[in-house]
Scaffold this motif. Structure first.
Motif, PDB file in Angstrom:
ATOM      1  N   HIS A 279      61.887  66.681   1.040  1.00  0.00           N
ATOM      2  CA  HIS A 279      62.050  65.439   1.804  1.00  0.00           C
ATOM      3  C   HIS A 279      61.740  64.204   0.957  1.00  0.00           C
ATOM      4  CE1 HIS A 279      62.011  62.576   5.021  1.00  0.00           C
ATOM      5  NE2 HIS A 279      60.732  62.308   4.826  1.00  0.00           N
ATOM      6  N   GLY A 280      60.602  64.240   0.233  1.00  0.00           N
ATOM      7  CA  GLY A 280      60.261  63.085  -0.588  1.00  0.00           C
ATOM      8  C   GLY A 280      61.277  62.843  -1.685  1.00  0.00           C
ATOM      9  N   HIS A 281      61.753  63.906  -2.303  1.00  0.00           N
ATOM     10  CA  HIS A 281      62.762  63.789  -3.359  1.00  0.00           C
ATOM     11  C   HIS A 281      64.062  63.229  -2.784  1.00  0.00           C
ATOM     12  CE1 HIS A 281      64.326  65.821  -7.298  1.00  0.00           C
ATOM     13  NE2 HIS A 281      64.937  64.672  -7.065  1.00  0.00           N
ATOM     14  N   SER A 282      64.445  63.698  -1.591  1.00  0.00           N
ATOM     15  CA  SER A 282      65.652  63.184  -0.943  1.00  0.00           C
ATOM     16  C   SER A 282      65.533  61.689  -0.662  1.00  0.00           C
ATOM     17  CB  SER A 282      65.903  63.943   0.367  1.00  0.00           C
ATOM     18  OG  SER A 282      66.096  65.317   0.145  1.00  0.00           O
ATOM     19  N   ASN A 283      64.379  61.268  -0.175  1.00  0.00           N
ATOM     20  CA  ASN A 283      64.152  59.840   0.055  1.00  0.00           C
ATOM     21  C   ASN A 283      64.301  59.048  -1.240  1.00  0.00           C
ATOM     22  OD1 ASN A 283      63.702  59.802   2.808  1.00  0.00           O
ATOM     23  ND2 ASN A 283      61.493  59.976   2.643  1.00  0.00           N
ATOM     24  N   ALA A 284      63.732  59.583  -2.320  1.00  0.00           N
ATOM     25  CA  ALA A 284      63.813  58.902  -3.611  1.00  0.00           C
ATOM     26  C   ALA A 284      65.260  58.725  -4.044  1.00  0.00           C
ATOM     27  CB  ALA A 284      63.027  59.685  -4.664  1.00  0.00           C
ATOM     28  N   MET A 285      66.092  59.715  -3.777  1.00  0.00           N
ATOM     29  CA  MET A 285      67.484  59.664  -4.230  1.00  0.00           C
ATOM     30  C   MET A 285      68.278  58.556  -3.556  1.00  0.00           C
ATOM     31  SD  MET A 285      68.204  63.769  -4.458  1.00  0.00           S
ATOM     32  CE  MET A 285      69.852  63.660  -5.170  1.00  0.00           C
ATOM     33  N   VAL A 286      68.014  58.300  -2.282  1.00  0.00           N
ATOM     34  CA  VAL A 286      68.828  57.313  -1.559  1.00  0.00           C
ATOM     35  C   VAL A 286      68.156  55.949  -1.459  1.00  0.00           C
ATOM     36  CG1 VAL A 286      69.968  59.119  -0.225  1.00  0.00           C
ATOM     37  CG2 VAL A 286      67.944  57.995   0.728  1.00  0.00           C
ATOM     38  N   LEU A 287      66.901  55.836  -1.894  1.00  0.00           N
ATOM     39  CA  LEU A 287      66.127  54.610  -1.661  1.00  0.00           C
ATOM     40  C   LEU A 287      66.815  53.366  -2.194  1.00  0.00           C
ATOM     41  CD1 LEU A 287      63.652  52.999  -0.815  1.00  0.00           C
ATOM     42  CD2 LEU A 287      62.518  53.751  -2.926  1.00  0.00           C
ATOM     43  N   THR A 288      67.177  53.357  -3.472  1.00  0.00           N
ATOM     44  CA  THR A 288      67.705  52.131  -4.081  1.00  0.00           C
ATOM     45  C   THR A 288      68.962  51.643  -3.369  1.00  0.00           C
ATOM     46  OG1 THR A 288      66.791  52.682  -6.241  1.00  0.00           O
ATOM     47  CG2 THR A 288      68.612  51.122  -6.207  1.00  0.00           C
ATOM     48  N   GLU A 289      69.877  52.551  -3.091  1.00  0.00           N
ATOM     49  CA  GLU A 289      71.132  52.133  -2.468  1.00  0.00           C
ATOM     50  C   GLU A 289      70.927  51.648  -1.041  1.00  0.00           C
ATOM     51  OE1 GLU A 289      73.980  51.676  -3.983  1.00  0.00           O
ATOM     52  OE2 GLU A 289      73.024  52.326  -5.852  1.00  0.00           O
ATOM     53  N   VAL A 290      69.967  52.230  -0.322  1.00  0.00           N
ATOM     54  CA  VAL A 290      69.692  51.741   1.029  1.00  0.00           C
ATOM     55  C   VAL A 290      69.040  50.361   0.971  1.00  0.00           C
ATOM     56  CG1 VAL A 290      68.418  52.142   3.168  1.00  0.00           C
ATOM     57  CG2 VAL A 290      69.572  54.039   2.042  1.00  0.00           C
ATOM     58  N   LEU A 291      68.139  50.147   0.008  1.00  0.00           N
ATOM     59  CA  LEU A 291      67.558  48.814  -0.147  1.00  0.00           C
ATOM     60  C   LEU A 291      68.647  47.785  -0.410  1.00  0.00           C
ATOM     61  CD1 LEU A 291      64.385  49.515  -2.349  1.00  0.00           C
ATOM     62  CD2 LEU A 291      64.469  49.074   0.113  1.00  0.00           C
ATOM     63  N   LYS A 292      69.605  48.122  -1.265  1.00  0.00           N
ATOM     64  CA  LYS A 292      70.718  47.209  -1.548  1.00  0.00           C
ATOM     65  C   LYS A 292      71.541  46.955  -0.290  1.00  0.00           C
ATOM     66  CE  LYS A 292      71.357  48.619  -6.396  1.00  0.00           C
ATOM     67  NZ  LYS A 292      72.289  49.324  -7.332  1.00  0.00           N
TER      68      LYS A 292
END
Length: 386
Positions: A279-292
């Motif tokens: 779960h934490g790794h999955s969050n890390a993968m999408v974090l930057t693009e969701v912030l954008k």
């Protein structure tokens, strides 16, 4: 100010060595037969032995359920409940990562001898009801915040993650003792640390239930996590930093328990459901693009967080938002986690399926500061594909 409600666990004990407080709790509550819920990895490491010694000192009976796995299925819950009923337990102690804590919460409800609800009755918001058995949660990772949330996540069917959300899931006591986190592998420390940061960010930008308490907790959580994640990644034996990470994760958990998370989690769930990426790794993968994606409507909030993390930061909202995204990109780089879908051999045709699954997470997406459509979800997956 909008009307709001804030809830959390009634008793939090934090500090190195505070696991010894468990003895007084057991004796004061007159428990007779306790169930320890954990996973086989922690059993193999012997991390549970301190707790077993406390049971022996208290001269109480105990049983261990250690079949918890990441992304626990509904069948695991049912098996655990059947086991606990057979043992006639009178209290539940969850010990481990978020999955073990989530399972422990549901055992505490469904194993109560007077509980008439089934697991299927609990899914959704405010469906689970009393009674439940006494519940103590002891996290061994600094990330999920499950020890202070009223949420359990269950994998239903083959790939879908379904939430159970109810105040009855709040533990009676949470014990934060970083002694149990010092042997965590670096990649788990990184993934869980990023997970906790995401909780804080998404709570601070939550559309519906953001409130002064959740804001205060999210900001303090982010400050602790931001300062201490680099320390524990550089030196896993730094117990002071690890204790700070546990507290930061707990504060973030309290924040998002009251101001729920959004699109980062919604897009992360299909990665765990289909491909068993943590779960934490999955969050890390999408974090930057969701912030954008969220930046056009959340930039004022991102700017506030950036100046909180670094008071020297100057500039307009747009500039501070760019700094904020860059700042967390630096954390992601430091984590050394694989952040591209192609690194997990995910076929490109799965992007559409994952986007469709993400859009089913309406419980989460309603909290996102910017409304997300199917095409947006697909574009985010495409951006992190290769």
């Amino acid at each position: 100010m909008n009307r709001f409600q804030f809830q959390t666990v009634p008793n939090i004990i934090s500090g190195l060595g505070t696991i010894e407080e468990l003895k007084a709790i057991i004796l004061n509550e007159c428990f007779k037969h306790v169930l320890l819920v954990t996973d086989q990895g922690l059993i193999d490491q012997g991390l549970h032995q301190t707790i077993l010694n406390i049971f022996k000192d208290c001269q109480i009976n105990y049983a261990i359920y250690s079949d918890v796995v990441a992304d626990p299925s509904d069948q695991i819950i049912l098996n655990a409940v059947a086991f606990s009923r057979q043992e006639h337990i009178d209290a539940v102690i969850g010990f481990g990562g978020g999955s073990s804590l989530d399972v422990a919460k549901l055992i505490a409800i469904l194993s109560h001898p007077e509980q008439t609800q089934s697991l299927a009755d609990l899914y959704g918001v405010n469906q689970a009801r009393a009674p439940r058995l006494p519940l103590i949660l002891i996290p061994t990772t600094a990330g999920t915040g499950s020890e202070v949330t009223p949420i359990s996540i269950v994998t239903t069917g083959e790939t879908t993650k379904t939430g159970i959300v109810s105040p009855i899931l709040f533990a009676d006591t949470t014990i934060l003792d970083a002694t149990f986190t010092q042997k965590l592998p670096r990649h788990i420390t990184a993934a869980t640390g990023i997970d906790a940061m995401v909780h804080a960010i998404e709570a601070y930008t939550s559309k519906i239930k953001k409130n002064p308490y959740s804001d205060m907790l999210a900001k303090q959580a982010l400050r602790l996590l931001n300062a201490n994640l680099p320390k524990v990644l550089a030196d896993g034996s730094d117990l002071d930093a690890r204790q700070n990470m546990l507290v930061g994760s707990m504060l973030a958990g309290q924040a998002f328990a009251n101001a729920p998370v959004g699109a980062v989690h919604a897009l992360a769930y299909p990665l765990g459901g289909h491909f068993h990426i943590s779960h934490g790794h999955s969050n890390a993968m999408v974090l930057t693009e969701v912030l954008k994606f969220n930046a056009p409507v959340a930039k004022a909030l991102y700017a506030e967080l950036m100046t909180w993390l670094d008071p020297r930061s100057k500039g307009c909202h747009d500039g501070l938002t760019d700094l904020f995204i860059d700042h967390f990109n630096n954390h992601l780089t430091l984590s050394q986690l694989d952040l591209k879908l192609s690194a997990f051999a995910i076929p490109e045709h799965m992007l559409t399926i994952m986007a469709e699954d993400a859009m089913k997470q309406t419980r989460l997406l309603q909290n996102n500061p910017r409304e997300m459509q199917l095409e947006d979800a697909y574009n985010i997956y495409q951006a992190i594909y290769a």
